[in-house]
Design a protein around this motif. Sequence first.
Motif, PDB file in Angstrom:
ATOM      1  N   ILE A  54       0.857  -1.185   0.000  1.00 17.37           N
ATOM      2  CA  ILE A  54       0.000   0.000   0.000  1.00 17.37           C
ATOM      3  C   ILE A  54       0.893   1.235   0.000  1.00 17.37           C
ATOM      4  CG2 ILE A  54      -1.789   1.270   1.248  1.00 17.37           C
ATOM      5  CD1 ILE A  54      -2.352  -1.542   2.641  1.00 17.37           C
ATOM      6  N   VAL A  75      -0.992  -1.085  -4.358  1.00 17.31           N
ATOM      7  CA  VAL A  75      -2.131  -0.179  -4.484  1.00 17.31           C
ATOM      8  C   VAL A  75      -1.658   1.249  -4.232  1.00 17.31           C
ATOM      9  CG1 VAL A  75      -4.443   0.380  -3.657  1.00 17.31           C
ATOM     10  CG2 VAL A  75      -3.666  -2.014  -3.669  1.00 17.31           C
ATOM     11  N   ILE A  98      -2.165  -0.968  -8.982  1.00 14.96           N
ATOM     12  CA  ILE A  98      -3.590  -0.675  -9.039  1.00 14.96           C
ATOM     13  C   ILE A  98      -3.797   0.743  -8.515  1.00 14.96           C
ATOM     14  CG2 ILE A  98      -5.867  -1.277  -8.139  1.00 14.96           C
ATOM     15  CD1 ILE A  98      -4.950  -4.155  -7.952  1.00 14.96           C
ATOM     16  N   GLU A 100      -5.971   2.854  -7.045  1.00 15.57           N
ATOM     17  CA  GLU A 100      -7.202   2.973  -6.270  1.00 15.57           C
ATOM     18  C   GLU A 100      -6.886   3.377  -4.839  1.00 15.57           C
ATOM     19  OE1 GLU A 100     -10.453   0.193  -6.563  1.00 15.57           O
ATOM     20  OE2 GLU A 100      -9.502  -0.802  -8.284  1.00 15.57           O
ATOM     21  N   ILE A 102      -7.028   2.383  -1.136  1.00 18.53           N
ATOM     22  CA  ILE A 102      -7.075   1.122  -0.399  1.00 18.53           C
ATOM     23  C   ILE A 102      -8.280   1.062   0.536  1.00 18.53           C
ATOM     24  CG2 ILE A 102      -5.589   1.958   1.457  1.00 18.53           C
ATOM     25  CD1 ILE A 102      -5.756  -1.646   0.032  1.00 18.53           C
ATOM     26  N   ILE A 105     -11.308   0.106  -1.833  1.00 17.29           N
ATOM     27  CA  ILE A 105     -11.166  -1.060  -2.700  1.00 17.29           C
ATOM     28  C   ILE A 105     -11.888  -2.263  -2.095  1.00 17.29           C
ATOM     29  CG2 ILE A 105      -9.078  -2.117  -1.724  1.00 17.29           C
ATOM     30  CD1 ILE A 105      -7.988  -2.252  -4.611  1.00 17.29           C
ATOM     31  N   LEU A 110     -10.252  -8.164  -4.893  1.00 13.90           N
ATOM     32  CA  LEU A 110      -8.851  -8.012  -5.297  1.00 13.90           C
ATOM     33  C   LEU A 110      -8.080  -9.312  -5.065  1.00 13.90           C
ATOM     34  CD1 LEU A 110      -6.244  -6.361  -5.972  1.00 13.90           C
ATOM     35  CD2 LEU A 110      -6.143  -5.783  -3.545  1.00 13.90           C
TER      36      LEU A 110
END
Length: 288
Positions: A54, A75, A98, A100, A102, A105, A110
């Motif tokens: 992340i 992410v 990705i 997005e 977190i 999401i 995922l």
Amino acid sequence: MYDLYKIKDIKNLLQKYNFKFSKGLGQNFISNKYLCPKIVSKCDISDQTGIIEIGPGVGILTCELADKAKKVVSVEIDRNLLPILRETTSQYNNIKFINEDILKINLKELISREFDEFLDLKVCSNLPYYITSQVIIKLLESETKINSLILMVQKEAAERICALPGSRECGSISLFVQYYADAEILFNVSKGNFIPIPKVDSSVIKITKNPHKSLNIKDKNIFFRVVKSTFLHRRKVILSSLNKEFNIDKDEISKILSFCGISKFSRPEQLSFDGFVNLSNSIYDRII
């Protein structure tokens, strides 16, 4: 080719893409070449491990993870970092980014899509300070096969997250984590290891999910209501907080506390984990 462990090269890379740090997104990138290998060494990664990261920054930790893991899914909320990350990780074929948030999401979706065949799934991240608690809550509450979290967080937050009940540092997040997992501080990291330099030091923590914990809690929701309400007003005695939260007469609350062996003058940081369990179970019996 940029050396991501040289501050000058990082600055040149960011300048190339006209990247500006966002204080709102808590962007502080690792700049110490010894730090990422040390973090990764604590993850117990095999060639069959899947990793969710992340907030990859410029990809320093991402590359270290990809060297060890079978697959890394990172992410990143800031789309301005994506072209930088594509350049810095171009030599790897086991990394996926990705773009997005977190916190928004669908984690189950995922994991089903990216890690369906993986038996070992971990989270490893230099976590933005401003979402630390929210991310930990989401990861632990999710009914997924993630088995451990290795996170770099603000040092003060690490002390709260890993604090034992009954200690001064203990708060609602401490009890929340302990409900789901075992947590420990692995090592501290001084603020000079980042660009830009943050105002505070950091710590790397490990949270290991423990599905076999026997907590004897009658109702999870009531347990967390007791924890949250008492720590929300931690300067008040528990009696007052519970009276307000559950709308139970103070005399009745006093009897419940007495039954649990808790003084009506106690404050939340004075209770053990079992104390919160017994208290929430007694309130459950009273409500039900």
